[in-house]
Design a protein around this motif. Sequence first.
Motif, PDB file in Angstrom:
ATOM      1  N   UNK A  87      63.039  57.702  43.755  1.00 23.52           N
ATOM      2  CA  UNK A  87      61.770  58.344  43.460  1.00 23.52           C
ATOM      3  C   UNK A  87      60.641  57.641  44.211  1.00 23.52           C
ATOM      4  N   UNK A  88      59.673  58.403  44.697  1.00 18.63           N
ATOM      5  CA  UNK A  88      58.543  57.846  45.438  1.00 18.63           C
ATOM      6  C   UNK A  88      57.426  57.407  44.501  1.00 18.63           C
ATOM      7  N   UNK A  89      57.348  58.043  43.322  1.00 22.05           N
ATOM      8  CA  UNK A  89      56.300  57.756  42.343  1.00 22.05           C
ATOM      9  C   UNK A  89      56.907  57.682  40.947  1.00 22.05           C
ATOM     10  N   UNK A  90      56.292  56.896  40.085  1.00 25.28           N
ATOM     11  CA  UNK A  90      56.706  56.834  38.684  1.00 25.28           C
ATOM     12  C   UNK A  90      56.399  58.180  38.027  1.00 25.28           C
ATOM     13  N   UNK A  91      57.352  58.711  37.281  1.00 25.64           N
ATOM     14  CA  UNK A  91      57.143  59.982  36.586  1.00 25.64           C
ATOM     15  C   UNK A  91      56.081  59.881  35.508  1.00 25.64           C
ATOM     16  N   UNK A  92      55.931  58.708  34.922  1.00 24.41           N
ATOM     17  CA  UNK A  92      55.030  58.542  33.788  1.00 24.41           C
ATOM     18  C   UNK A  92      53.582  58.292  34.205  1.00 24.41           C
ATOM     19  N   UNK A  93      53.364  57.352  35.129  1.00 26.31           N
ATOM     20  CA  UNK A  93      51.986  56.970  35.450  1.00 26.31           C
ATOM     21  C   UNK A  93      51.575  57.265  36.892  1.00 26.31           C
ATOM     22  N   UNK A  94      52.480  57.751  37.725  1.00 25.66           N
ATOM     23  CA  UNK A  94      52.232  58.123  39.127  1.00 25.66           C
ATOM     24  C   UNK A  94      52.024  56.944  40.067  1.00 25.66           C
ATOM     25  N   UNK A  95      52.448  55.747  39.685  1.00 30.96           N
ATOM     26  CA  UNK A  95      52.378  54.595  40.577  1.00 30.96           C
ATOM     27  C   UNK A  95      53.322  54.815  41.759  1.00 30.96           C
TER      28      UNK A  95
ATOM     29  N   UNK B 267      53.657  50.508  34.548  1.00 33.24           N
ATOM     30  CA  UNK B 267      53.778  50.889  33.135  1.00 33.24           C
ATOM     31  C   UNK B 267      55.094  50.478  32.491  1.00 33.24           C
ATOM     32  N   UNK B 268      56.084  50.057  33.286  1.00 30.57           N
ATOM     33  CA  UNK B 268      57.362  49.619  32.733  1.00 30.57           C
ATOM     34  C   UNK B 268      58.386  50.720  32.518  1.00 30.57           C
ATOM     35  N   UNK B 269      58.086  51.947  32.911  1.00 24.98           N
ATOM     36  CA  UNK B 269      59.003  53.072  32.746  1.00 24.98           C
ATOM     37  C   UNK B 269      60.232  52.890  33.637  1.00 24.98           C
ATOM     38  N   UNK B 270      61.405  53.231  33.137  1.00 24.36           N
ATOM     39  CA  UNK B 270      62.627  53.087  33.919  1.00 24.36           C
ATOM     40  C   UNK B 270      62.669  54.129  35.031  1.00 24.36           C
ATOM     41  N   UNK B 271      62.753  53.648  36.267  1.00 24.95           N
ATOM     42  CA  UNK B 271      62.744  54.529  37.434  1.00 24.95           C
ATOM     43  C   UNK B 271      64.130  54.984  37.831  1.00 24.95           C
TER      44      UNK B 271
END
Length: 99
Positions: free
Chosen positions: A81-89, A64-68
Amino acid sequence: MTAEESIKDLKRFCDEECDKTTNCKGCGIHYGKEALEKQIPKKPNVRVNDSWSVKKTEYYCPNCGYQLAGFQFVCSGEHKVAYCELCSQAIDWDGEEND
């Protein structure tokens, strides 16, 4: 059964059952396949930000392009982080250097 095997099964079932004249995204199988695909870890997209004369490596979700990592996260060892906060990738940090 792995996520990859489940995705293949769902795709095969969707190909057999879905009406080919409509968009498959409405069938529910599509959403299950998307959720399984997000469980397969992907490498983050990496950008070097050198604004303010300071080089900083920033990491972004490949989905999704969210800054991790950046202002929100300390990117050191187990704090990634193990997963993206926004889309759970799921994120694969193997081989990424610590800042």
